[in-house]
Scaffold this active site. Structure first.
Site, PDB file in Angstrom:
ATOM      1  N   LYS A   1     -14.935  17.466  11.528  1.00 17.02           N
ATOM      2  CA  LYS A   1     -15.971  17.465  12.571  1.00 17.02           C
ATOM      3  C   LYS A   1     -16.219  18.891  13.048  1.00 17.02           C
ATOM      4  O   LYS A   1     -15.389  19.485  13.727  1.00 17.02           O
ATOM      5  CB  LYS A   1     -15.570  16.573  13.736  1.00 17.02           C
ATOM      6  CG  LYS A   1     -16.755  16.275  14.632  1.00 17.02           C
ATOM      7  CD  LYS A   1     -16.506  15.050  15.487  1.00 17.02           C
ATOM      8  CE  LYS A   1     -17.842  14.513  16.016  1.00 17.02           C
ATOM      9  NZ  LYS A   1     -17.687  13.374  16.890  1.00 17.02           N
TER      10      LYS A   1
ATOM     11  N   TRP B   1     -20.509  15.894  11.132  1.00 19.94           N
ATOM     12  CA  TRP B   1     -19.461  15.527  10.178  1.00 19.94           C
ATOM     13  C   TRP B   1     -19.670  16.231   8.838  1.00 19.94           C
ATOM     14  O   TRP B   1     -20.788  16.308   8.333  1.00 19.94           O
ATOM     15  CB  TRP B   1     -19.443  14.022   9.942  1.00 19.94           C
ATOM     16  CG  TRP B   1     -19.067  13.218  11.155  1.00 19.94           C
ATOM     17  CD1 TRP B   1     -19.907  12.482  11.940  1.00 19.94           C
ATOM     18  CD2 TRP B   1     -17.767  13.083  11.730  1.00 19.94           C
ATOM     19  NE1 TRP B   1     -19.206  11.894  12.961  1.00 19.94           N
ATOM     20  CE2 TRP B   1     -17.882  12.240  12.847  1.00 19.94           C
ATOM     21  CE3 TRP B   1     -16.500  13.587  11.394  1.00 19.94           C
ATOM     22  CZ2 TRP B   1     -16.794  11.886  13.652  1.00 19.94           C
ATOM     23  CZ3 TRP B   1     -15.418  13.234  12.187  1.00 19.94           C
ATOM     24  CH2 TRP B   1     -15.577  12.399  13.293  1.00 19.94           C
TER      25      TRP B   1
ATOM     26  N   THR C   1       0.861  -1.179   0.000  1.00 22.55           N
ATOM     27  CA  THR C   1       0.000   0.000   0.000  1.00 22.55           C
ATOM     28  C   THR C   1       0.904   1.238   0.000  1.00 22.55           C
ATOM     29  O   THR C   1       2.046   1.175   0.456  1.00 22.55           O
ATOM     30  CB  THR C   1      -0.881   0.068   1.259  1.00 22.55           C
ATOM     31  OG1 THR C   1      -0.012   0.138   2.393  1.00 22.55           O
ATOM     32  CG2 THR C   1      -1.751  -1.145   1.400  1.00 22.55           C
TER      33      THR C   1
ATOM     34  N   GLU D   1      -5.784  -3.688  -0.563  1.00 25.90           N
ATOM     35  CA  GLU D   1      -6.183  -4.836   0.258  1.00 25.90           C
ATOM     36  C   GLU D   1      -7.318  -5.646  -0.377  1.00 25.90           C
ATOM     37  O   GLU D   1      -7.653  -6.728   0.087  1.00 25.90           O
ATOM     38  CB  GLU D   1      -6.646  -4.358   1.647  1.00 25.90           C
ATOM     39  CG  GLU D   1      -5.529  -3.846   2.547  1.00 25.90           C
ATOM     40  CD  GLU D   1      -5.184  -2.373   2.342  1.00 25.90           C
ATOM     41  OE1 GLU D   1      -5.495  -1.821   1.268  1.00 25.90           O
ATOM     42  OE2 GLU D   1      -4.594  -1.769   3.259  1.00 25.90           O
TER      43      GLU D   1
HETATM   44  P1  ADP Z   1      -3.860   3.900  -0.237  1.00 27.94           P
HETATM   45  O1  ADP Z   1      -4.669   3.164   0.760  1.00 27.94           O
HETATM   46  O2  ADP Z   1      -2.434   3.965   0.095  1.00 27.94           O
HETATM   47  O3  ADP Z   1      -4.430   5.246  -0.629  1.00 27.94           O
HETATM   48  P2  ADP Z   1      -5.085   2.373  -2.296  1.00 27.94           P
HETATM   49  O4  ADP Z   1      -4.786   2.529  -3.728  1.00 27.94           O
HETATM   50  O5  ADP Z   1      -5.254   1.021  -1.779  1.00 27.94           O
HETATM   51  O6  ADP Z   1      -3.898   3.059  -1.578  1.00 27.94           O
HETATM   52  O7  ADP Z   1      -6.303   3.312  -1.943  1.00 27.94           O
HETATM   53  C1  ADP Z   1      -7.516   2.862  -1.417  1.00 27.94           C
HETATM   54  C2  ADP Z   1      -8.361   4.030  -1.004  1.00 27.94           C
HETATM   55  O8  ADP Z   1      -8.572   4.925  -2.087  1.00 27.94           O
HETATM   56  C3  ADP Z   1      -9.734   3.645  -0.561  1.00 27.94           C
HETATM   57  O9  ADP Z   1      -9.741   3.166   0.746  1.00 27.94           O
HETATM   58  C4  ADP Z   1     -10.497   4.941  -0.726  1.00 27.94           C
HETATM   59  O10 ADP Z   1     -10.284   5.809   0.361  1.00 27.94           O
HETATM   60  C5  ADP Z   1      -9.841   5.547  -1.928  1.00 27.94           C
HETATM   61  N1  ADP Z   1     -10.668   5.294  -3.125  1.00 27.94           N
HETATM   62  C6  ADP Z   1     -10.517   4.360  -4.057  1.00 27.94           C
HETATM   63  N2  ADP Z   1     -11.469   4.458  -5.014  1.00 27.94           N
HETATM   64  C7  ADP Z   1     -12.254   5.508  -4.657  1.00 27.94           C
HETATM   65  C8  ADP Z   1     -13.415   6.118  -5.221  1.00 27.94           C
HETATM   66  N3  ADP Z   1     -13.948   5.720  -6.368  1.00 27.94           N
HETATM   67  N4  ADP Z   1     -13.947   7.162  -4.547  1.00 27.94           N
HETATM   68  C9  ADP Z   1     -13.421   7.599  -3.391  1.00 27.94           C
HETATM   69  N5  ADP Z   1     -12.339   7.075  -2.822  1.00 27.94           N
HETATM   70  C10 ADP Z   1     -11.755   6.033  -3.444  1.00 27.94           C
END
Ligand code: ADP
Length: 547
Positions: free
Chosen positions: A444, A449, A188, A333
């Site tokens: 917040k 929120w 990640t 993940e």
């Molecule tokens: P990192 O966790 O390091 O950012 P990832 O590529 O695994 O790397 O990112 C996952 C996160 O990206 C998700 O948990 C979410 O917060 C965000 N994410 C992915 N796709 C979307 C989407 N379509 N809209 C909003 N957030 C998104």
């Protein structure tokens, strides 16, 4: 009583065997790092992948060994995906855009035995040479004619890819082993703390590929040409290097030049029907199309994920270019796809505007993937499109523990096997999930929120704004209040008050941000997401006029 059907282990190698046998003439076209377009077929790819498998064994790569790749989307990277996993080793894709210290950390944490590197990423490895003592050798992904002199040779065995595989036989019997064997490893991005390794199996990879290529969800078929803009080092290019050959589709691998002009040319020349990438890529393409007057001649849909897709991008492609957006959500993940926003019955009667607004949602769960929204005490929230809370999920392609994670030796799931995504979301009565925010980015204010994503989406709807980030700043009365950091479009003269006015009527008055600053550029992570930790540090001392 057991069923009487054949039991067959789900092996990644079987995808390429299938593509070569049933779709042998179908093409993989790659923008080569050395320049020009490289073209060959699935049948050719299979032969070279078998040569590579023989070569890896000759190097001493065995079951469970990690082999790292630092490479763009291209045919040699595709061969590595299949050959490494195919012999039972682990294909560890590394993001070359991470900070060099993070790359070194990842190589050492994974314990990579060999590294495969694209020509123009070699300088990164040269700089890291003293920090990767356990790597046995580096293979440069090119031919003898393009082999560079490298000071890496002083510390490591250096091999040319084409020399490595050239003399090997084109035959290789793919071994069959337990489908739960590790096949791929991806860290990640680690916006906080060290990167964490997610270890995919053959089974999880295959089931995920089946799910993303299902016809109703994402239109991948043998008549399609798919261009994954999302890199193969970013969660396996969202599974497309597996899903597309499974479906017999053509692959257009775009290399490293991902600007609007290059993408438009590759899409039109190769008759691309589907492409996938993060919002910043599509914003660049949209701006190029507008400025150049060009069209996407064959593209039907663009898959968007990795960050929330703003309405301005959905509308821009839909109204001006007749291209529909498939909004999806996932994470490293999750292999990575959890949801895709596929059409629902009755949508053909929607007005364009209603359809675009609906596409802001991140979509429905793919079959096999479960999700729920819970409140702070863990109680499941109603699926009413309004109640929000932490988004939990589980399924056969969801991670249960990180690789060699000393902090969480018992894994990362709760007692019922749910994984906490760190996202906050709602789910509506038809199952469409919408991300409100990441848990740590919510604002917040006075006990209520506010979603930073919603405020960012509104800001980029303003014709003068190119990109916007919203963070919380401390406030003596309300605890926290929203603050906008924005980049203007070239030539635009929108000012603070103009942007704040633009929020009126679009959200409740108390949610309207308290202040705006304009900057030339926003910081991004290596996967193209806004780097809010940097912004929080940079603007920590900024005093809101209301404070
Ligand atoms: P990192 O966790 O390091 O950012 P990832 O590529 O695994 O790397 O990112 C996952 C996160 O990206 C998700 O948990 C979410 O917060 C965000 N994410 C992915 N796709 C979307 C989407 N379509 N809209 C909003 N957030 C998104």
């Amino acid at each position: 009583m057991l069923g009487l059907m054949q039991s067959k282990q789900l092996m990644i190698s079987s995808i390429l065997t299938h593509a070569a046998r049933e779709h042998g003439e179908q093409e993989i076209v790659s923008a080569a790092v050395e320049g020009g377009m490289h073209r060959y077929t699935y049948a050719d790819a299979e032969k070279r992948t078998k040569q590579l498998a023989n070569a890896l064994k000759a190097l001493g790569v065995g079951v469970g060994d990690r082999v790292g790749t630092l490479a763009w989307n291209g045919y040699r990277h595709f061969e590595l995906y299949y050959a490494i996993s195919g012999i039972g080793a682990v294909c560890h894709t590394i993001n070359p855009r991470l900070f060099p210290q993070q790359v070194a950390y990842i190589i050492n944490h994974a314990g990579d035995k060999y590294l495969f590197v694209d020509l123009n990423i070699l300088p990164l490895l040269e700089a890291l040479a003293p920090h990767m003592p356990r790597v046995e050798g580096v293979v440069i992904m090119t031919d003898a004619a393009h082999m560079p002199e490298t000071k890496l040779a002083e510390t490591h065995k250096v091999i040319c890819y084409e020399d490595l595989i050239g003399a090997e036989p084109e035959t290789f019997d793919w071994p069959v082993f337990d489908e739960n064997t590790a096949a791929g490893l991806c860290y990640t991005s680690g916006t906080t703390g060290n990167p964490k390794g997610v270890l995919y199996s053959h089974r999880s990879t295959l089931l995920h590929a089946y799910a993303v290529q299902m016809k109703d969800v994402a239109p991948v078929g043998a008549a399609d040409c798919v261009l994954p803009v999302v890199p193969m080092f970013h969660v396996n290019a969202w599974g497309l290097p597996y899903a597309v050959p499974m479906a017999g589709g053509k692959l257009m691998m775009p290399g490293f030049r991902l600007d609007g002009e290059n993408l438009t040319q590759m899409m039109n020349d190769e008759k691309v029907t589907l492409s996938s990438g993060v919002p910043t890529i599509w914003l660049g393409l949209l701006q190029y199309l507008r400025a150049s007057g060009k069209r996407l001649e064959t593209v039907k849909s663009l898959m968007i994920g990795g960050a929330a897709c703003p309405l301005a991008i959905i509308e821009g492609f839909g109204k001006e270019f007749g291209v529909s957006i498939i909004h999806g959500w996932g994470m490293t993940e999750l292999s990575p796809v959890g949801t895709l926003n596929a059409p629902k019955p009755g949508m053909e009667d929607y007005s364009d505007d209603d359809r675009y607004r609906h596409q802001l949602k991140q979509g429905r769960a793919l079959f096999g993937f479960e999700m729920k929204v819970v409140d702070e005490d863990g109680n499941e929230q109603p699926r009413d499109g309004k109640s929000f809370g932490r988004l939990l999920c589980r399924g056969p392609w969801v991670c249960s523990a990180y690789y060699n994670d000393t902090e969480n030796p018992d894994g990362i799931l709760d007692d019922d096997g749910w994984f906490d995504t760190g996202d906050v979301a709602t789910i509506d009565s038809q199952g469409y999930m919408q991300i409100t925010d990441r848990t740590k980015d919510l604002i917040k204010s006075g006990g209520e929120w506010i979603s930073s994503i919603e405020l960012e989406n509104i800001a980029v709807g303003h014709p003068g704004i190119q990109e916007a980030a919203v963070i919380a700043l401390p406030h003596p009365k309300w605890d926290e209040r929203p603050f906008v950091i924005a980049v203007r479009n070239e030539g635009a003269d929108v000012d603070r008050d103009g942007l704040l006015d633009y929020y009126k009527g679009k959200i409740a008055d108390w949610m309207i941000p308290d202040d705006v600053v304009f900057v030339d550029e926003l910081p991004h992570t290596a996967t193209g997401k806004l780097l809010k930790t940097d912004l929080r540090q940079k603007f920590a001392e900024h005093k809101l006029p209301t404070a």
